[in-house]
Design an enzyme around this catalytic site. Structure first.
Site, PDB file in Angstrom:
ATOM      1  CE1 TYR A  51      -6.481   9.758  -0.231  1.00  0.00           C
ATOM      2  CE2 TYR A  51      -4.305  10.378   0.560  1.00  0.00           C
ATOM      3  CZ  TYR A  51      -5.128   9.492  -0.107  1.00  0.00           C
ATOM      4  OH  TYR A  51      -4.610   8.332  -0.620  1.00  0.00           O
ATOM      5  CG  HIS A 108      -5.820   9.470  -6.266  1.00  0.00           C
ATOM      6  ND1 HIS A 108      -5.981  10.259  -5.170  1.00  0.00           N
ATOM      7  CD2 HIS A 108      -5.870   8.200  -5.785  1.00  0.00           C
ATOM      8  CE1 HIS A 108      -6.097   9.516  -4.085  1.00  0.00           C
ATOM      9  NE2 HIS A 108      -6.043   8.259  -4.437  1.00  0.00           N
ATOM     10  CD  GLN A 160       0.157   5.359  -3.388  1.00  0.00           C
ATOM     11  OE1 GLN A 160      -0.939   5.527  -2.882  1.00  0.00           O
ATOM     12  NE2 GLN A 160       1.127   6.242  -3.264  1.00  0.00           N
ATOM     13  CG  LEU A 191      -0.028  -2.774   7.720  1.00  0.00           C
ATOM     14  CD1 LEU A 191      -0.062  -1.690   8.800  1.00  0.00           C
ATOM     15  CD2 LEU A 191       0.910  -3.902   8.149  1.00  0.00           C
ATOM     16  NE  ARG A 196      -7.787  -1.416   5.236  1.00  0.00           N
ATOM     17  CZ  ARG A 196      -6.490  -1.114   5.240  1.00  0.00           C
ATOM     18  NH1 ARG A 196      -5.588  -2.019   4.908  1.00  0.00           N
ATOM     19  NH2 ARG A 196      -6.086   0.104   5.538  1.00  0.00           N
ATOM     20  CB  THR A 242      -0.522   4.405  12.567  1.00  0.00           C
ATOM     21  OG1 THR A 242      -1.141   4.023  13.787  1.00  0.00           O
ATOM     22  CG2 THR A 242       0.734   5.206  12.866  1.00  0.00           C
ATOM     23  NE  ARG A 247      -1.263   0.145  14.711  1.00  0.00           N
ATOM     24  CZ  ARG A 247      -2.116  -0.611  15.393  1.00  0.00           C
ATOM     25  NH1 ARG A 247      -1.694  -1.640  16.083  1.00  0.00           N
ATOM     26  NH2 ARG A 247      -3.390  -0.333  15.382  1.00  0.00           N
TER      27      ARG A 247
END
Ligand SMILES: NC(=O)c1ccc[n+]([C@@H]2O[C@H](COP(=O)([O-])OP(=O)(O)OC[C@H]3O[C@@H](n4cnc5c(N)ncnc54)[C@H](OP(=O)(O)O)[C@@H]3O)[C@@H](O)[C@H]2O)c1
Length: 304
Positions: A51, A108, A160, A191, A196, A242, A247
């Site tokens: 990231y 990852h 994950q 979510l 999406r 978020t 949120r």
């Protein structure tokens, strides 16, 4: 919510709800959102070398004023540079995050490591050295787990993965394998049905359940909260995020919303299974970095 956690196979506990520094924060300064999330009540922060904002996550933690020891910090190993070891990569993350350990360190993506067994052995050494309290993986399919379990002295604690009702059916064999081998499934993309692919068959089901749960409650229960409660009912940690302060409070409030019933859980499983949407393979999926030849997307949907 801070009290709700999931037991891992190494004896530690992972807070069920995590605030992620990916999605819209990726490649950006995440310090303000991370600091705000921690001040609001999040204790689990999920970040990743990929990231490219770990430095700002470290700044956000410092700005929050909450001691490092009160937080649970996950980061993820990116593709190694030539000559770089897993330890080198983790030490660099720790420096950016301004800490001397992470709670959970994940590989990852499996396909960027030429020798995944050797990478896993290096992950184990990091744990034995105390640089991370737990080790695990992300985006692993059954065949990748099988490969590392053949050599593992320390089995992965977590995988994950993208997990929500619209990949529930496709993920079933993988999740069963993980349960059989005591590897906790943690969810990103939870979510997806409302964020999406709105307009899918679950919309009315989620709306009805949210309405029932809102009865006798001051704060209205949202459809997103129902999806997060569905994860909670399955014992699956929820890695969300978020850019919106309200949120954050909505996510944290999930801890105060009662459970869905067995029948409601089953209905979400069944209706979710009527369609298939895996967003990680789509244009906003973070694995697109590694998908120039579409190896991963093909593999995920043919083999899961
Ligand atoms: N291991 C991996 O490969 C991997 C992959 C993806 C993500 N992750 C991790 O998981 C974290 C969460 O990722 P995610 O994006 O997949 O989480 P998610 O919980 O599926 O989605 C969070 C997103 O949903 C939006 N959202 C929430 N409620 C909504 C509503 N009612 N209507 C429309 N949009 C709504 C939020 O937008 P707003 O900002 O507008 O609130 C936010 O951007 C990431 O930050 C990262 O740490 C890991």
């Amino acid at each position: 919510m801070a009290g709700l956690s999931v037991a891992l196979n190494d004896g530690s506990h992972m807070p069920w709800l995590a605030f992620g520094s990916g999605t819209s924060l990726r490649d950006k300064d995440a310090s303000k959102q991370i600091s705000n999330a921690i001040k609001a009540g999040f204790v689990h922060i999920d970040c990743a070398q990929m990231y490219a904002n770990e430095e700002s996550v470290g700044n956000g933690i410092a700005q929050s004023g909450v001691p490092r020891s009160s937080l649970y910090l996950t980061t993820k190993l990116d593709k190694l540079a030539a000559g770089q070891t897993v330890r080198d990569a983790l030490i660099a993350s720790l420096a950016r995050l301004k800490t001397d350990y992470v709670d959970l360190f994940l590989i990852h993506v499996p396909i960027v490591h030429e020798d995944i067994q050797a990478t896993w052995t290096q992950m184990e050494r990091c744990r034995l050295e105390g640089l991370t309290r737990s080790i695990g993986v992300s985006n692993f399919q059954t065949k990748h787990l099988e490969e590392i379990l053949r050599v593992a002295v320390i089995p992965p604690a977590v995988n994950q993965i993208e997990f929500h009702p619209y990949v529930f059916k496709a993920n079933k064999p993988l999740v069963k394998y993980m349960m059989d081998h005591n590897v906790v499934a943690a969810s990103f993309g939870g979510l997806t049905p409302i964020a999406r692919v709105k307009g899918g068959p679950l919309d009315s089901v989620l709306g009805r359940i949210a309405k029932r749960l809102s009865e006798n409650r001051t704060a209205t229960v949202t459809e997103g909260q129902v999806l997060q409660i569905w994860l909670r009912k399955k014992g699956i940690p929820c890695i969300t995020t978020t850019s919106n302060a309200n949120r954050m409070l909505e996510y944290l409030d999930v801890g105060r919303v009662p459970d869905i019933t067995e029948e409601e859980e089953q209905e979400i499983d069944d209706v979710g299974s009527t369609v298939h949407h895996r967003f990680v393979t789509g244009p906003i999926g973070e694995l697109k970095f590694y998908m120039a030849n579409d190896r991963l997307s093909n593999a995920l949907d043919t083999e899961l």
